[in-house]
Design a protein around this motif. Structure first.
Motif, short mmCIF file in Angstrom:
data_model
loop_
_atom_site.label_atom_id
_atom_site.label_comp_id
_atom_site.label_asym_id
_atom_site.label_seq_id
_atom_site.Cartn_x
_atom_site.Cartn_y
_atom_site.Cartn_z
N THR A 183 -13.32 -11.67 16.64
CA THR A 183 -11.90 -11.79 16.71
C THR A 183 -11.48 -12.81 15.98
O THR A 183 -10.80 -12.72 14.94
CB THR A 183 -11.53 -11.84 18.27
N PHE A 184 -12.09 -13.93 15.94
CA PHE A 184 -11.76 -15.21 14.99
C PHE A 184 -12.02 -14.88 13.44
O PHE A 184 -11.21 -15.15 12.59
CB PHE A 184 -12.47 -16.40 15.51
N ALA A 185 -13.00 -14.15 13.22
CA ALA A 185 -13.34 -13.77 11.87
C ALA A 185 -12.23 -12.69 11.35
O ALA A 185 -11.87 -12.90 10.46
CB ALA A 185 -14.91 -13.14 11.89
N LEU A 186 -12.09 -11.83 12.36
CA LEU A 186 -11.01 -10.56 11.84
C LEU A 186 -9.75 -11.34 11.62
O LEU A 186 -9.34 -10.88 10.59
CB LEU A 186 -11.27 -9.58 12.79
N GLU A 187 -9.18 -11.99 12.43
CA GLU A 187 -8.02 -12.43 12.50
C GLU A 187 -7.80 -13.75 11.31
O GLU A 187 -6.78 -13.75 10.60
CB GLU A 187 -7.44 -13.29 13.79
N GLY A 188 -8.94 -14.56 11.35
CA GLY A 188 -8.76 -15.44 10.25
C GLY A 188 -9.28 -14.88 8.93
O GLY A 188 -8.25 -15.54 7.90
N ALA A 189 -9.50 -13.65 8.86
CA ALA A 189 -9.43 -13.11 7.24
C ALA A 189 -8.30 -12.67 6.93
O ALA A 189 -8.06 -12.79 5.79
CB ALA A 189 -10.51 -11.83 7.41
N GLN A 190 -7.29 -12.10 7.82
CA GLN A 190 -6.07 -11.70 7.49
C GLN A 190 -5.19 -12.94 7.27
O GLN A 190 -4.29 -12.92 6.18
CB GLN A 190 -5.47 -11.04 8.92
N VAL A 191 -5.30 -14.19 7.98
CA VAL A 191 -4.43 -15.26 7.58
C VAL A 191 -4.95 -15.83 6.20
O VAL A 191 -4.25 -16.15 5.32
CB VAL A 191 -4.78 -16.34 8.58
N SER A 192 -6.23 -15.82 5.82
CA SER A 192 -6.71 -16.44 4.77
C SER A 192 -6.30 -15.48 3.69
O SER A 192 -6.01 -15.99 2.42
CB SER A 192 -8.30 -16.45 4.63
N ALA B 260 -14.62 -3.96 11.39
CA ALA B 260 -14.43 -4.83 10.59
C ALA B 260 -14.15 -4.22 9.28
O ALA B 260 -13.37 -4.95 8.53
CB ALA B 260 -15.81 -5.75 10.35
N ARG B 261 -14.68 -2.94 8.74
CA ARG B 261 -14.38 -2.56 7.62
C ARG B 261 -13.04 -2.10 7.76
O ARG B 261 -12.22 -1.96 6.64
CB ARG B 261 -15.18 -1.20 7.56
N PHE B 262 -12.28 -1.60 8.82
CA PHE B 262 -10.97 -1.24 9.08
C PHE B 262 -10.12 -2.22 8.59
O PHE B 262 -9.05 -2.39 7.68
CB PHE B 262 -10.77 -0.86 10.46
N ILE B 263 -10.58 -3.52 9.13
CA ILE B 263 -9.71 -4.71 8.70
C ILE B 263 -9.99 -5.01 7.12
O ILE B 263 -8.78 -5.43 6.39
CB ILE B 263 -9.98 -5.83 9.66
N ALA B 264 -11.12 -5.04 6.61
CA ALA B 264 -11.25 -5.40 5.33
C ALA B 264 -10.50 -4.66 4.35
O ALA B 264 -9.74 -5.08 3.43
CB ALA B 264 -12.82 -5.58 5.13
N GLU B 265 -10.58 -3.15 4.78
CA GLU B 265 -9.83 -2.44 3.87
C GLU B 265 -8.47 -2.62 3.67
O GLU B 265 -7.65 -2.36 2.92
CB GLU B 265 -10.21 -0.95 4.14
N GLY B 266 -7.76 -3.14 4.87
CA GLY B 266 -6.48 -3.36 4.94
C GLY B 266 -5.88 -4.83 4.37
O GLY B 266 -4.73 -4.90 4.36
N LEU B 267 -6.85 -5.63 3.79
CA LEU B 267 -6.52 -6.71 3.29
C LEU B 267 -5.59 -6.82 2.31
O LEU B 267 -4.71 -7.73 2.11
CB LEU B 267 -7.94 -7.63 3.21
N PRO B 268 -5.72 -5.84 1.30
CA PRO B 268 -5.25 -6.02 0.04
C PRO B 268 -3.71 -5.85 0.32
O PRO B 268 -2.77 -6.41 -0.23
CB PRO B 268 -5.52 -4.59 -0.66
N ARG B 269 -3.39 -5.19 1.59
CA ARG B 269 -1.80 -4.82 1.90
C ARG B 269 -1.23 -6.06 2.62
O ARG B 269 -0.15 -6.66 2.31
CB ARG B 269 -1.55 -3.63 2.81
N ILE B 270 -2.18 -6.79 3.20
CA ILE B 270 -1.70 -7.98 3.93
C ILE B 270 -1.33 -9.14 2.92
O ILE B 270 -0.58 -10.07 3.14
CB ILE B 270 -3.01 -8.39 4.90
N SER B 271 -2.08 -9.01 1.60
CA SER B 271 -1.95 -9.90 0.64
C SER B 271 -0.83 -10.33 0.32
O SER B 271 -0.24 -11.26 -0.23
CB SER B 271 -3.04 -9.89 -0.49
#
Length: 205
Positions: free
Chosen positions: A163-172, A97-108
């Motif tokens: 998985t729903f949380a990880l992928e939903g965070a990326q879409v949001s 989850a941290r790996f995904i969370a830390e990558g969110l700024p790039r996804i934004s």
């Protein structure tokens, strides 16, 4: 793949195949797969279309190889959290989850490469789409295994919720609908793990 910082200097040192992949990643992420032609990739990589076709039989093959590299980065994250927290599957799950969370700024500002690619590749027979589906299936298997090792009573359900949380965070993050997405993601995954009875720092007996 490597950061695009100081791109001209860095790219000039890459072998031809890696230079092509680097250019393709930059263009696919910023402009989309369909809008980018082989000629544009050749110009970005400072090479020729003929050189690209020597390394990749088709543009579709190039797209598939790019996504294969992206998928490998995600699989490496699983390897890393397992190595960093041996015998602590709950902490391994939070590490993902941290790996995904830390990558969110790039996804934004660029979006998730898998989500973006799926939107552009409706044909399930497309080689790049097959790469994504195989990667997602492998990722699910590994997450279910972690949940099972953590002693969660319904590993498949827990893995689905995570998985729903990880992928939903990326879409949001991509659409800007939720603020502080990374913090909220971590709280949600922690709650899922705790609710299923596997405190993150305690190995399952």
């Amino acid at each position: 793949m490597a950061s695009t910082a100081r791109r001209p200097t860095r790219v000039a040192k890459l072998p031809p195949r890696e230079r092509i992949l680097d250019a393709a990643e930059e263009l696919f992420q910023s402009e989309g797969i369909r809008r980018v032609g082989v000629q544009a990739i050749a110009e970005k990589a400072e090479t020729t279309k003929m050189a690209i076709y020597r390394h990749f039989e088709t543009k579709d093959a190039l797209v598939a190889e790019w996504l294969r590299i992206v998928a490998a980065d995600y699989q490496a994250a699983f390897d890393r959290v397992e190595a960093e927290s041996p015998g602590r599957p709950g902490e391994q799950i939070l590490g993902l989850a941290r790996f995904i969370a830390e990558g969110l700024p790039r996804i934004s500002y660029r979006g998730c490469p898998f989500i973006n690619s799926l939107a552009e590749l409706p044909d399930r027979a497309h080689p790049a789409r097959q790469v994504i589906e195989q990667h997602k299936a492998r990722q699910t298997r590994r997450l279910v295994a972690m949940c099972a090792e953590a002693g969660l009573p319904d590993p498949e359900q827990a893995a689905a919720e995570i998985t729903f949380a990880l992928e939903g965070a990326q879409v949001s993050t991509q659409n800007g609908s939720i603020d502080r997405t990374g913090d909220r993601l971590m709280r949600i995954v922690e709650a899922i793990v705790d609710r299923h009875g596997a405190p993150a720092g305690r190995p399952h007996a």
